[in-house]
Write a protein that holds these residues in place. Structure first.
Motif, PDB file in Angstrom:
ATOM      1  N   THR A 289     -19.850 -34.647 -11.053  1.00 44.47           N
ATOM      2  CA  THR A 289     -20.526 -35.195  -9.805  1.00 44.47           C
ATOM      3  C   THR A 289     -19.676 -35.471  -8.793  1.00 44.47           C
ATOM      4  O   THR A 289     -18.461 -35.845  -9.140  1.00 44.47           O
ATOM      5  N   ILE A 290     -20.218 -35.230  -7.434  1.00 45.85           N
ATOM      6  CA  ILE A 290     -19.394 -35.528  -6.419  1.00 45.85           C
ATOM      7  C   ILE A 290     -20.023 -36.732  -5.449  1.00 45.85           C
ATOM      8  O   ILE A 290     -20.968 -36.169  -5.070  1.00 45.85           O
ATOM      9  N   GLU A 291     -19.493 -37.663  -5.090  1.00 49.10           N
ATOM     10  CA  GLU A 291     -19.982 -38.332  -4.334  1.00 49.10           C
ATOM     11  C   GLU A 291     -19.176 -38.918  -3.013  1.00 49.10           C
ATOM     12  O   GLU A 291     -17.794 -39.136  -3.129  1.00 49.10           O
ATOM     13  N   ALA A 305     -16.903 -24.993  -1.393  1.00 55.20           N
ATOM     14  CA  ALA A 305     -15.957 -26.183  -0.907  1.00 55.20           C
ATOM     15  C   ALA A 305     -16.445 -27.283  -1.871  1.00 55.20           C
ATOM     16  O   ALA A 305     -15.511 -27.846  -2.316  1.00 55.20           O
ATOM     17  N   LEU A 306     -17.517 -27.714  -2.025  1.00 55.45           N
ATOM     18  CA  LEU A 306     -18.028 -28.705  -2.947  1.00 55.45           C
ATOM     19  C   LEU A 306     -18.720 -28.163  -4.163  1.00 55.45           C
ATOM     20  O   LEU A 306     -19.769 -27.420  -3.999  1.00 55.45           O
ATOM     21  N   ASN A 307     -18.172 -28.290  -5.311  1.00 52.29           N
ATOM     22  CA  ASN A 307     -18.930 -27.597  -6.685  1.00 52.29           C
ATOM     23  C   ASN A 307     -19.147 -28.582  -7.518  1.00 52.29           C
ATOM     24  O   ASN A 307     -18.332 -29.000  -8.228  1.00 52.29           O
ATOM     25  N   ALA A 308     -20.436 -28.854  -7.788  1.00 54.59           N
ATOM     26  CA  ALA A 308     -20.799 -29.957  -8.831  1.00 54.59           C
ATOM     27  C   ALA A 308     -21.144 -28.972  -9.970  1.00 54.59           C
ATOM     28  O   ALA A 308     -22.236 -28.531  -9.939  1.00 54.59           O
ATOM     29  N   ASP A 442     -26.925 -34.136 -15.342  1.00 52.66           N
ATOM     30  CA  ASP A 442     -25.997 -34.926 -15.219  1.00 52.66           C
ATOM     31  C   ASP A 442     -24.750 -34.344 -14.295  1.00 52.66           C
ATOM     32  O   ASP A 442     -23.780 -34.769 -14.379  1.00 52.66           O
ATOM     33  N   THR A 443     -25.347 -33.627 -13.407  1.00 51.23           N
ATOM     34  CA  THR A 443     -24.437 -33.289 -12.408  1.00 51.23           C
ATOM     35  C   THR A 443     -24.961 -33.199 -11.034  1.00 51.23           C
ATOM     36  O   THR A 443     -26.284 -32.893 -10.866  1.00 51.23           O
ATOM     37  N   TRP A 444     -24.350 -33.453  -9.881  1.00 49.88           N
ATOM     38  CA  TRP A 444     -25.058 -33.760  -8.652  1.00 49.88           C
ATOM     39  C   TRP A 444     -23.800 -33.927  -7.595  1.00 49.88           C
ATOM     40  O   TRP A 444     -22.767 -34.069  -7.938  1.00 49.88           O
TER      41      TRP A 444
END
Length: 748
Positions: A289-291, A305-308, A442-444
């Motif tokens: 998860t990336i917030e 660049a952003l990989n959930a 469970d990933t976002w």
């Protein structure tokens, strides 16, 4: 006789008092009893990521032990430390001020497991040829404070001794326990072996100007990494920051140049504020998860660049043991043919390990034994570091069909055939670490504020935002520029596995390749446009969005050439007309729905609008309004239209009639009613249970009431179990007292 007369009463009184004390402790806070605890040992709650000791970089040194390093020895004034065999050994709780130089030695902290040790580095230079310059063997927590204005340099050798390796040491600063670095001085860490800084527990950085250079990971943390108010620069051949636990960046300046991931966590990454600059990396930020809720983040990436990454796997960065059967030749002419396959890749499916362990072992083979691309491979000259012309293996969801999985797969991982970040044939992930497959729920990626800039000038099959689950944007400004070719997708959600991409706030300008372009879903609360171009726009083109009155809503210079752009901002609304201006060309768009796909290109991308597979050119201003579909052209029946949308991230056929009738799908439907709801509340992803911080840090208050009730229920159960135990002890005491009294009476 006197004792026997009162023994039963004494037992009753003692046990009754114990019972009363138990009840009081259960309800102590309600009765106004103040809880006293060690603030450095207590659990972190809410947004409390740092203790007072973590943040205190100017503690009192008046009673500290003073140590001066002198070449191959040390002068010690005070208690708690001694010199032995080339090492300054600190063995007691306390404060230590250290200055001077060691030509070949180190500092070893080996205190009691409950000890807290404060070390002030005040102009220290240490070289250690065969061990960590600073090694924490045992303590509760160690604080390395950089004295204001001081310059401290730690340099490690190219090989470590057998005893150091047996202890697990693999960095210039190595700690078995919690480690905090703070203060107002500078620290330079130069590693020639493995990592720069390794902590087997938490690593906290709350101050100082710190630079880390390493041939492997810059920072390697087994538990959690947290940072605030520091200036941290990392240059690493593998990951800049690699943790198994959560990463929290609350503030400060973070600059990273990495050969693989700039920031990697096996669980979660939370960016609250600060400035992050990734000068170069393969992938930028990778976690389940990336917030992002604030700050200014800029990422120059070669891949995502952003990989959930909802699938973590092992081996080549893929869970090969769960790869679906794709037949004898998945790369056949009927599917994906690769002319000029390299040795070992002659068109048949590669031999895959039968277990994660076997896959992990296979990943450790040297690049000399790995097959390499031949001159016959397509686009051989532009083949990226991932291997054959950007080909990537994937971790397949066991519920996906081979076609669905191959359509997108897990594009955040790849198979290496030598070169690139793992030039020595190593797996991107540590081969000794167990990884598991995680559900897409469970990933976002969740972005609620701040500024995010993503730049990729050389990627192949790369994504700006790539989630195996949901992508949710509720605020902030996002600018993405990927080269408009090679299957580069500015936005990519896990639509093939039920993930959705929605926007309810913020400004987005996302440019990439039209062949894989994906727009926001119709469930979004904020309007958006996916616009494809007939010809690739030149690098440096200015993209402008104007409303009906000619007011400029969005204007951004895009560094790299592109063939598709996604635009969204709070001022946009359904029913209005907007003009997209790219260079000298303009396109008028009528917002007939919350998510419009339009343009002059011949391809609307694999997933345009609300996850619908791309349709061929529908003319100027054509769009899909979420309800009306154009007739498929001749030869395209059965592809990309609602009658055949299963497996492409669209709504299953068995739910379309229910939608039209206003009914709620059955419990066994493949998409839940919450997923289909257009309520912005239901569109927010669920937060995972991350240690050391509140679940769902970016969600509104009250969102965790259910979880809180569960916690209270658990606590009450434990408390009443304690009461029951006390009652049983009381009864047992009474029985013993009565038996003893009876025996005394018989003896009398």
């Amino acid at each position: 006789m006197s004792t026997s007369r009162w023994i039963d009463r004494i037992c009753v009184i003692v046990i009754t008092l114990s019972l009363i004390m138990t009840v009081l402790f259960m309800n102590g806070e309600k009765l106004g009893i103040e809880l006293v605890s060690d603030t450095d040992a207590e659990a972190y709650v809410g947004n409390e990521y740092f203790t007072a000791n973590d943040l205190n970089g100017s503690w009192d040194t008046s009673e500290a032990t003073v140590i001066t390093l002198a070449g191959d020895t040390a002068k010690i004034s005070g208690n708690g430390a001694y010199w032995l065999d080339g090492s300054l050994r600190i063995v007691q709780t306390g404060q230590y001020v250290i200055s001077g130089e060691l030509t070949d030695g180190n500092i070893v902290i080996d205190a009691k497991q409950y000890s807290k040790v404060w070390i002030l580095l005040d102009g220290v230079t240490i070289f250690c040829s065969d061990d960590a310059c600073i090694r924490v063997d045992q303590a509760d927590k160690v604080f390395l404070t950089l004295a204001e204005g001081s310059k401290n340099i730690l340099t490690g050798g190219e090989t470590f001794s057998e005893s150091a390796l047996a202890d697990g040491a693999n960095a210039v600063i190595f700690s078995h326990d919690d480690l905090t670095i703070n203060g107002a001085g500078s620290l330079e860490v130069v590693s020639s072996y493995e990592n720069g800084i390794t902590s087997k527990d938490d690593l906290i950085i709350t101050g100082g100007t710190i630079s880390v250079t390493a041939p492997s990971h810059g920072l390697r943390v087994n538990d959690h990494f947290r940072m605030t108010s520091a200036d941290l620069t990392i240059s690493a051949e593998k990951d800049g920051i690699h943790t198994e636990g959560a990463i929290v960046i609350q503030d400060g300046v973070l600059t990273i140049t990495a050969g693989d991931d700039a920031v990697h966590s096996d669980t979660s990454v939370l960016i609250l504020d600060g400035t992050i600059l990734v000068n170069d990396c393969y992938e930028g930020i990778e976690a389940l998860t990336i917030e992002i809720s604030g700050g200014d983040t800029t990422i120059h990436a070669q891949d995502d660049a952003l990989n959930a990454n909802g699938y973590t796997g092992t081996g080549f960065g893929a869970n090969m043991g769960q790869m679906p059967d794709m037949g004898e030749n998945p790369f056949s002419a009927e599917g994906m043919s690769f002319p000029g396959n390299p040795p070992g890749m002659d068109g048949n499916r590669p031999e895959m390990a039968e277990s994660n362990e076997a896959a992990s072992e296979s990943s450790e083979q040297s690049s000399e034994n790995m097959p390499v691309p031949t001159e016959g491979a397509p686009d051989a000259e532009s083949t990226d570091s991932a291997g054959i012309a950007g080909m990537k293996l994937f971790e397949a969801d066991t519920e996906q069909t081979p076609g669905e999985a191959f359509e997108r797969g897990n594009r955040g991982h790849r198979m290496s055939f030598g070169g690139g970040p793992e030039s020595e044939g190593e797996s991107r992930m540590d081969s000794t670490e167990e990884k598991t497959t995680v559900n897409v729920e469970d990933t976002w990626i969740l972005i609620s504020g701040g500024t995010l800039t993503i730049l990729n000038e050389s990627g192949r099959d790369a994504d700006g935002l790539d989630s195996n689950g949901d992508v949710t944007i509720t605020g902030g400004k996002i600018v993405i520029s990927l080269v408009g070719s090679s299957g580069n997708s500015a936005l990519d959600s896990g639509s093939e596995s039920g993930g959705v991409m929605t926007i309810s706030g913020g400004t987005v300008i996302a440019c990439g390749d039209s062949s894989m372009a994906e727009g926001f879903e119709s469930e979004s609360a904020q309007a958006s446009i996916l616009y494809t171009l007939s010809e690739t726009a030149a690098a440096g083109s200015i993209v402008t969005l104007l409303d009906a009155e000619g007011k400029e809503l969005i204007s951004e210079t895009i560094p790299y050439a592109f063939s598709a752009v996604v635009l969204s901002c709070p001022e946009m609304s359904v029913g209005e007309t907007y003009t997209i201006r790219i260079g000298e060309s303009e396109q008028t768009v009528e917002m007939t729905s919350v998510s419009v796909s339009t343009g002059t290109g011949s391809d609307f991308g694999m997933f345009s609008g609300n996850g619908m597979p791309g349709a061929p050119d529908m003319g100027h201003g054509a769009h899909w309004d979420g309800e009306t579909f154009p007739e498929p052209p001749e030869g395209m029946e059965g592809f990309g239209f609602p009658e055949n949308r299963e497996g492409f991230g669209g709504k299953p056929v068995d739910l379309q009639d229910a939608d039209q009738a206003g009914e709620t799908p059955a419990d066994d439907a493949s998409v839940s009613s919450e997923t289909l709801s257009t309520s912005s509340e239901n569109l927010k992803p669920q937060m995972p249970q991350v240690p050391d911080r509140d679940k769902g840090n970016l969600k509104e208050e009250g969102a965790l009431d259910e979880g809180a009730e569960q916690t209270v229920a658990t606590d009450n159960t434990a408390s009443w179990s304690l009461v029951l135990g006390s009652v049983l002890c009381l009864l047992l005491g009474l029985i013993v007292a009565l038996a003893y009294k009876r025996c005394q009476h018989i003896d009398a």
